[in-house]
Design a protein around this motif. Structure first.
Motif, mmCIF file in Angstrom:
data_model
loop_
_atom_site.group_PDB
_atom_site.id
_atom_site.type_symbol
_atom_site.label_atom_id
_atom_site.label_comp_id
_atom_site.label_asym_id
_atom_site.label_seq_id
_atom_site.Cartn_x
_atom_site.Cartn_y
_atom_site.Cartn_z
ATOM 1 N N LEU A 286 0.834 -1.199 0.000
ATOM 2 C CA LEU A 286 0.000 0.000 0.000
ATOM 3 C C LEU A 286 0.871 1.252 0.000
ATOM 4 N N GLU A 287 1.913 1.255 0.834
ATOM 5 C CA GLU A 287 2.809 2.408 0.885
ATOM 6 C C GLU A 287 3.481 2.644 -0.467
ATOM 7 N N PHE A 336 -6.389 4.916 2.551
ATOM 8 C CA PHE A 336 -5.067 5.423 2.159
ATOM 9 C C PHE A 336 -4.641 6.708 2.871
ATOM 10 N N ILE A 337 -5.583 7.497 3.404
ATOM 11 C CA ILE A 337 -5.192 8.750 4.064
ATOM 12 C C ILE A 337 -4.334 8.493 5.307
ATOM 13 N N PRO A 338 -4.723 7.579 6.229
ATOM 14 C CA PRO A 338 -3.856 7.338 7.393
ATOM 15 C C PRO A 338 -2.457 6.851 7.014
ATOM 16 N N VAL A 339 -2.373 6.036 5.972
ATOM 17 C CA VAL A 339 -1.067 5.541 5.531
ATOM 18 C C VAL A 339 -0.246 6.690 4.949
ATOM 19 N N ALA A 340 -0.893 7.537 4.147
ATOM 20 C CA ALA A 340 -0.185 8.685 3.571
ATOM 21 C C ALA A 340 0.331 9.616 4.665
ATOM 22 N N GLU A 341 -0.437 9.761 5.753
ATOM 23 C CA GLU A 341 0.025 10.579 6.872
ATOM 24 C C GLU A 341 1.230 9.942 7.547
#
Length: 555
Positions: A286-287, A336-341
């Protein structure tokens, strides 16, 4: 200190303090030995002549042999001195080499094994365990929030915390266990046990958590430290792989379990399970996918309608991000927002989406506003308002049409920074909404002191407004408070006509939700607006400067 810890430290010390005997200097020794042989040969002839000459019963001895004898004595002295000197030099060099080797294999701060030496030591431990039908478990230990300890108290206190933690772990482990500092605040222990004795390892891990977690007193400070523990056993990993596992493979599994302990709230232990590895692999994919997706433009804005509930008129849209992943399909922002953070790309992602949104909104009627959500991470950036203004200027978009939504959780971080950021954005002409209002972070004092332009009621209250009297009263109270503070209200999560009817009785609101349609991509929005004559080309032309001046004069 326990006997077990003494045995561990003595074993480590002995392993690296043994020095081999220095090599002998054969050349110097050979010279001295040859000189001795010559001395015996010449001395047996010259010395009796010297004695007889000294007693006056013989003539002077042979001069050549006498000189040879003196030379032999000099060679013997020279050879012996050279041998002793080189012997001392070789001994000192050997000690230095052994000390360098010891320092290379031992962590100098904690006197534990380091990452380099732990692997070979554990390899020997695994071989002995497999010969005797036993197993080896790796207990990976990570100190929680250690960076904060360093930042607040300094590195000297941090070093003392690491030393104390290592001492406590060494005191807790059995005599035949290995202990290593892998780097930073991460330690690894490897322990022999019977394959069926999983409970014993869990009890040992619990003792480690308890003993290391006791306050550490240093420099008139009391430091509270907790640890997260991940465990993996060689017999389980062997069965999973179908072959004997290496130390690195077992440590990798323990590291995955330790990550789960961190994720679950820290200060706890987890055994490795295969599902953890699948989850971590998905997270890594995902990252990587997010980073690739930002570069390839796979993140696009979708738009949810915002309606004036009294008139039913479309007044604007909220931008909601979507990821068109070639592998995962359309992915919602909750994923995906928490991972992007976490990986530090949320600002880049958000700015790209805002730029796309502004370009889309330029095609709409000027009366339509656009709302965008801002991550708490972005609000910590002191240059965020300048970055946002730069995007507006580059795309020639009026700030008055842009509404920034921040969540109540932002108010829990740094209220001073949030106040400064909100004021800066409002000074540039943008409006600010407090999103998810009612989730419990903000106070009336904050609402009064912070210059918000709008409140958005959390959807959890709206969903039950037509069924639950408690939810209805809460919504009434929020609307009344908004009226008192002169803040308009937006209701999220309107999903049925019953909810809409209940909200219309409350007061004048703006609303959004699936009752009005699902979020749509820009192409669908353009079609909808074209049918309603709400595109930019449908707007009345702006008056000429002279006309505006004249109108102002008439007013």
């Amino acid at each position: 200190m326990s006997e077990g810890s003494k045995t561990f430290r003595e074993a480590v010390s002995e392993k690296f303090s043994r020095s081999r005997k220095p090599e002998r200097d054969v050349v110097a020794l050979g010279i001295a030995f040859a000189a001795m042989i010559l001395f015996v040969g010449t001395g047996g002839k010259v010395i009796p002549q010297l004695v007889a000459a000294w007693r006056g019963i013989a003539v002077q001895p042979d001069l050549l042999l006498t000189n040879a004898l003196i030379l032999n004595v000099a060679l013997i002295i020279l050879g012996c001195n050279r041998y002793r000197s080189l012997h001392r030099e070789l001994l000192a060099r050997r000690v230095s080499e052994e000390e360098a080797r010891r320092l290379a294999d031992i962590d100098p701060l904690t006197n534990c094994y380091n990452r380099r030496s732990f692997g070979p030591a554990m390899e020997r431990q695994l071989a002995a365990a497999r010969e005797n039908g036993r197993a080896v478990s790796v207990i990976l230990v990570d100190l929680d929030n250690f960076k904060q300890v360093n930042d607040i108290n300094g590195h000297s206190v941090g070093d003392r915390v690491l030393q104390t933690a290592a001492e406590r772990m060494a005191d807790t482990l059995p005599a035949d266990a290995l202990l290593a500092r892998l780097g930073g605040d991460e330690f690894a222990c490897s322990v022999f046990h019977a394959p069926s004795n999983r409970d014993g390892i869990e009890r040992l891990a619990a003792r480690l958590i308890d003993r290391v977690g006791k306050p550490i007193d240093t420099d008139d400070l009391s430091i509270d430290v907790t640890i997260s523990v991940g465990i993996a056993s060689s017999d389980i990993v062997d069965r999973e792989q179908g072959a004997p596992a290496s130390p690195q493979q077992i440590m990798q599994k323990a590291d995955i379990a330790m990550y789960q302990a961190k994720k679950a709230g820290k200060n706890r232990q987890f055994w490795f399970e295969p599902s953890m590895e699948y989850e971590l692999r998905f997270r890594n994919e995902l990252e990587s996918g997010i980073r690739r997706g930002i570069a390839k433009g796979e993140f696009v804005p979708y738009y949810e309608q915002q309606i004036d509930l009294d008139t039913g008129k479309l007044v604007g849209f909220e931008m909601l991000a979507r990821w068109h992943s070639p592998d995962l399909g359309t992915v919602n922002p909750d994923i995906f927002i928490p991972v992007a953070e976490d990986i530090g790309v949320i600002a880049q992602l958000s700015e790209s989406l805002i730029a796309q949104t502004i370009e889309d909104a330029k095609q709409w009627h000027p009366s339509l506003t656009i709302s965008v959500n801002i991550s708490p991470v972005q609000l910590r950036d002191p240059w965020f308002s300048q970055k946002l203004l730069k995007i507006l200027v580059q795309h020639n978009f009026p700030p008055s049409r842009l509404e920034i939504e921040i969540t109540e959780s932002c108010l829990h971080d740094d209220i001073g920074l949030v106040r400064t950021m909100i004021s800066s954005l409002r000074n540039q002409g943008m409006r600010i909404s407090l999103d998810d209002f009612g989730t419990g972070y903000s106070s009336l004092a904050q609402l009064r002191s912070l210059p918000f332009d709008r409140l958005k009621i959390d959807r959890s209250f709206i969903r039950e407004v037509h069924k639950s009297q408690a939810s209805s009263k809460l919504v009434d109270a929020i609307v009344s408070m908004g009226d008192g503070l002169d803040m308009p209200i937006t209701a999220e999560g309107i999903e049925s006509g019953e909810i809409l009817a209940a909200l219309k009785r409350v007061g004048r609101l703006k609303g959004q939700g699936y009752h009005y349609g699902r979020p749509e991509p820009a192409e669908e929005v353009t079609k909808r607006l074209a049918e309603a004559s709400l595109l930019a080309e449908d707007a009345d032309p702006a008056p000429a400067p002279a006309e505006r001046h004249s109108a102002a004069g008439l007013a």
